[in-house]
Design a protein around this motif. Structure first.
Motif, PDB file in Angstrom:
ATOM      1  N   PHE A  37       0.837  -1.187   0.000  1.00 43.09           N
ATOM      2  CA  PHE A  37       0.000   0.000   0.000  1.00 43.09           C
ATOM      3  C   PHE A  37       0.876   1.242   0.000  1.00 43.09           C
ATOM      4  CE2 PHE A  37      -2.405   3.375   2.135  1.00 43.09           C
ATOM      5  CZ  PHE A  37      -3.528   3.415   1.311  1.00 43.09           C
ATOM      6  N   PHE A  38       0.586   2.162  -0.917  1.00 43.81           N
ATOM      7  CA  PHE A  38       1.298   3.434  -1.003  1.00 43.81           C
ATOM      8  C   PHE A  38       0.350   4.541  -0.567  1.00 43.81           C
ATOM      9  CE2 PHE A  38       3.749   0.650  -3.621  1.00 43.81           C
ATOM     10  CZ  PHE A  38       5.050   1.093  -3.495  1.00 43.81           C
ATOM     11  N   LYS A  39       0.631   5.091   0.598  1.00 45.44           N
ATOM     12  CA  LYS A  39      -0.231   6.095   1.208  1.00 45.44           C
ATOM     13  C   LYS A  39      -0.400   7.322   0.313  1.00 45.44           C
ATOM     14  CE  LYS A  39      -0.681   8.618   5.556  1.00 45.44           C
ATOM     15  NZ  LYS A  39      -0.049   8.881   6.850  1.00 45.44           N
ATOM     16  N   GLU A  40       0.700   7.743  -0.352  1.00 42.59           N
ATOM     17  CA  GLU A  40       0.633   8.951  -1.175  1.00 42.59           C
ATOM     18  C   GLU A  40      -0.316   8.825  -2.368  1.00 42.59           C
ATOM     19  OE1 GLU A  40       4.534   6.806  -2.278  1.00 42.59           O
ATOM     20  OE2 GLU A  40       3.343   7.172  -0.493  1.00 42.59           O
ATOM     21  N   TYR A  41      -0.602   7.586  -2.778  1.00 42.69           N
ATOM     22  CA  TYR A  41      -1.541   7.348  -3.889  1.00 42.69           C
ATOM     23  C   TYR A  41      -2.867   6.754  -3.411  1.00 42.69           C
ATOM     24  CZ  TYR A  41       2.741   7.862  -6.580  1.00 42.69           C
ATOM     25  OH  TYR A  41       3.915   8.334  -7.109  1.00 42.69           O
ATOM     26  N   ASN A  42      -2.916   6.382  -2.141  1.00 39.50           N
ATOM     27  CA  ASN A  42      -4.071   5.709  -1.569  1.00 39.50           C
ATOM     28  C   ASN A  42      -4.439   4.469  -2.395  1.00 39.50           C
ATOM     29  OD1 ASN A  42      -5.990   5.421   0.485  1.00 39.50           O
ATOM     30  ND2 ASN A  42      -7.574   6.434  -0.748  1.00 39.50           N
ATOM     31  N   GLU A  43      -3.408   3.748  -2.835  1.00 41.29           N
ATOM     32  CA  GLU A  43      -3.577   2.575  -3.692  1.00 41.29           C
ATOM     33  C   GLU A  43      -2.608   1.474  -3.272  1.00 41.29           C
ATOM     34  OE1 GLU A  43      -5.458   1.788  -6.446  1.00 41.29           O
ATOM     35  OE2 GLU A  43      -6.568   3.677  -6.465  1.00 41.29           O
ATOM     36  N   THR A  44      -2.964   0.262  -3.631  1.00 35.73           N
ATOM     37  CA  THR A  44      -2.085  -0.884  -3.441  1.00 35.73           C
ATOM     38  C   THR A  44      -1.522  -1.281  -4.798  1.00 35.73           C
ATOM     39  OG1 THR A  44      -3.361  -1.652  -1.547  1.00 35.73           O
ATOM     40  CG2 THR A  44      -1.973  -3.274  -2.654  1.00 35.73           C
ATOM     41  N   PHE A  45      -0.223  -1.468  -4.855  1.00 39.49           N
ATOM     42  CA  PHE A  45       0.456  -1.865  -6.084  1.00 39.49           C
ATOM     43  C   PHE A  45       1.300  -3.108  -5.814  1.00 39.49           C
ATOM     44  CE2 PHE A  45      -0.005   2.762  -6.430  1.00 39.49           C
ATOM     45  CZ  PHE A  45      -0.618   2.876  -7.671  1.00 39.49           C
ATOM     46  N   MET A  46       1.592  -3.841  -6.889  1.00 40.23           N
ATOM     47  CA  MET A  46       2.518  -4.959  -6.765  1.00 40.23           C
ATOM     48  C   MET A  46       3.919  -4.378  -6.605  1.00 40.23           C
ATOM     49  SD  MET A  46       1.066  -7.695  -9.527  1.00 40.23           S
ATOM     50  CE  MET A  46       2.274  -8.917  -9.075  1.00 40.23           C
ATOM     51  N   TYR A  47       4.629  -4.827  -5.589  1.00 46.30           N
ATOM     52  CA  TYR A  47       5.947  -4.301  -5.264  1.00 46.30           C
ATOM     53  C   TYR A  47       6.994  -5.392  -5.501  1.00 46.30           C
ATOM     54  CZ  TYR A  47       9.582  -1.879  -2.652  1.00 46.30           C
ATOM     55  OH  TYR A  47      10.749  -1.251  -2.287  1.00 46.30           O
ATOM     56  N   PRO A  48       8.012  -5.099  -6.347  1.00 43.66           N
ATOM     57  CA  PRO A  48       9.010  -6.134  -6.637  1.00 43.66           C
ATOM     58  C   PRO A  48      10.058  -6.262  -5.532  1.00 43.66           C
ATOM     59  CG  PRO A  48       9.544  -4.141  -7.824  1.00 43.66           C
ATOM     60  CD  PRO A  48       8.231  -3.884  -7.118  1.00 43.66           C
ATOM     61  N   THR A  49      10.484  -7.485  -5.299  1.00 41.73           N
ATOM     62  CA  THR A  49      11.617  -7.766  -4.427  1.00 41.73           C
ATOM     63  C   THR A  49      12.606  -8.574  -5.257  1.00 41.73           C
ATOM     64  OG1 THR A  49      10.225  -7.820  -2.462  1.00 41.73           O
ATOM     65  CG2 THR A  49      12.392  -8.859  -2.291  1.00 41.73           C
ATOM     66  N   PHE A  50      13.758  -7.972  -5.514  1.00 42.06           N
ATOM     67  CA  PHE A  50      14.770  -8.654  -6.308  1.00 42.06           C
ATOM     68  C   PHE A  50      15.538  -9.622  -5.421  1.00 42.06           C
ATOM     69  CE2 PHE A  50      13.774  -4.799  -8.621  1.00 42.06           C
ATOM     70  CZ  PHE A  50      13.582  -5.298  -9.888  1.00 42.06           C
ATOM     71  N   LEU A  51      15.697 -10.845  -5.896  1.00 42.34           N
ATOM     72  CA  LEU A  51      16.348 -11.889  -5.116  1.00 42.34           C
ATOM     73  C   LEU A  51      17.863 -11.691  -5.110  1.00 42.34           C
ATOM     74  CD1 LEU A  51      14.094 -14.877  -6.195  1.00 42.34           C
ATOM     75  CD2 LEU A  51      13.876 -13.370  -4.221  1.00 42.34           C
ATOM     76  N   PRO A  52      18.585 -12.380  -4.224  1.00 50.50           N
ATOM     77  CA  PRO A  52      20.026 -12.158  -4.062  1.00 50.50           C
ATOM     78  C   PRO A  52      20.851 -12.239  -5.350  1.00 50.50           C
ATOM     79  CG  PRO A  52      19.213 -13.491  -2.263  1.00 50.50           C
ATOM     80  CD  PRO A  52      18.071 -13.338  -3.232  1.00 50.50           C
ATOM     81  N   SER A  53      20.486 -13.120  -6.269  1.00 47.19           N
ATOM     82  CA  SER A  53      21.273 -13.228  -7.510  1.00 47.19           C
ATOM     83  C   SER A  53      21.219 -11.946  -8.327  1.00 47.19           C
ATOM     84  CB  SER A  53      20.793 -14.415  -8.352  1.00 47.19           C
ATOM     85  OG  SER A  53      19.444 -14.228  -8.745  1.00 47.19           O
ATOM     86  N   VAL A  54      20.087 -11.245  -8.287  1.00 43.21           N
ATOM     87  CA  VAL A  54      19.968  -9.968  -8.995  1.00 43.21           C
ATOM     88  C   VAL A  54      20.650  -8.863  -8.187  1.00 43.21           C
ATOM     89  CG1 VAL A  54      18.371  -8.254  -9.933  1.00 43.21           C
ATOM     90  CG2 VAL A  54      17.817 -10.684 -10.099  1.00 43.21           C
ATOM     91  N   LYS A  55      20.437  -8.850  -6.891  1.00 43.43           N
ATOM     92  CA  LYS A  55      21.070  -7.835  -6.033  1.00 43.43           C
ATOM     93  C   LYS A  55      22.592  -7.900  -6.119  1.00 43.43           C
ATOM     94  CE  LYS A  55      17.413  -7.224  -2.630  1.00 43.43           C
ATOM     95  NZ  LYS A  55      17.045  -7.310  -1.220  1.00 43.43           N
ATOM     96  N   ALA A  56      23.126  -9.080  -6.355  1.00 44.52           N
ATOM     97  CA  ALA A  56      24.585  -9.246  -6.456  1.00 44.52           C
ATOM     98  C   ALA A  56      25.144  -8.517  -7.679  1.00 44.52           C
ATOM     99  CB  ALA A  56      24.945 -10.723  -6.525  1.00 44.52           C
TER     100      ALA A  56
END
Length: 122
Positions: A37-56
């Motif tokens: 949930f993003f308060k500034e938009y008062n909406e819920t969006f899909m939020y990505p989480t990049f896994l360790p192989s990408v973060k590396a």
């Protein structure tokens, strides 16, 4: 002694030359999504989480091939996409792992949907 010094210089140069890593779009696909949930938009969006192989890969010099998208050249906004403009991330066909924002020091001469290989810091 000269031969040892020459060998050391060549060894160090080879590490510099091969320090970039060629990746594919599949390498960037290690991502999961959660609803956030993003308060500034008062909406819920899909939020990505990049896994360790990408973060590396963060901060590393990489080379990746894709479709060049000339989004807003006057504002220096360019994208490298897994797919052509008609099926890119912005049209709803993929996620954030299918597009890479590009920043160039000099204006590129590529055309939209031209397949190019780009090297830079991720």
């Amino acid at each position: 002694m000269k031969n040892k010094l020459l060998f050391l210089v060549l060894l160090l140069c080879s590490f510099y030359i091969y320090s970039q890593q060629e990746i594919t779009w599949q390498d960037l696909a290690a991502v999961t999504y959660t609803d956030k949930f993003f308060k500034e938009y008062n909406e819920t969006f899909m939020y990505p989480t990049f896994l360790p192989s990408v973060k590396a890969l963060n901060g590393k010099q990489i080379t990746i091939k894709g479709y060049f998208l000339n989004i807003a050249p006057e504002e220096n906004i360019y994208i490298l996409s897994k797919g052509p403009m008609s099926s890119c991330f912005f049209c709803g066909v993929g996620g954030p792992e299918t597009a890479v924002e590009l920043h160039f020091k000099n204006k590129p001469n590529f055309k939209t949907d031209q397949i190019v290989a780009v090297t830079g810091i991720l």
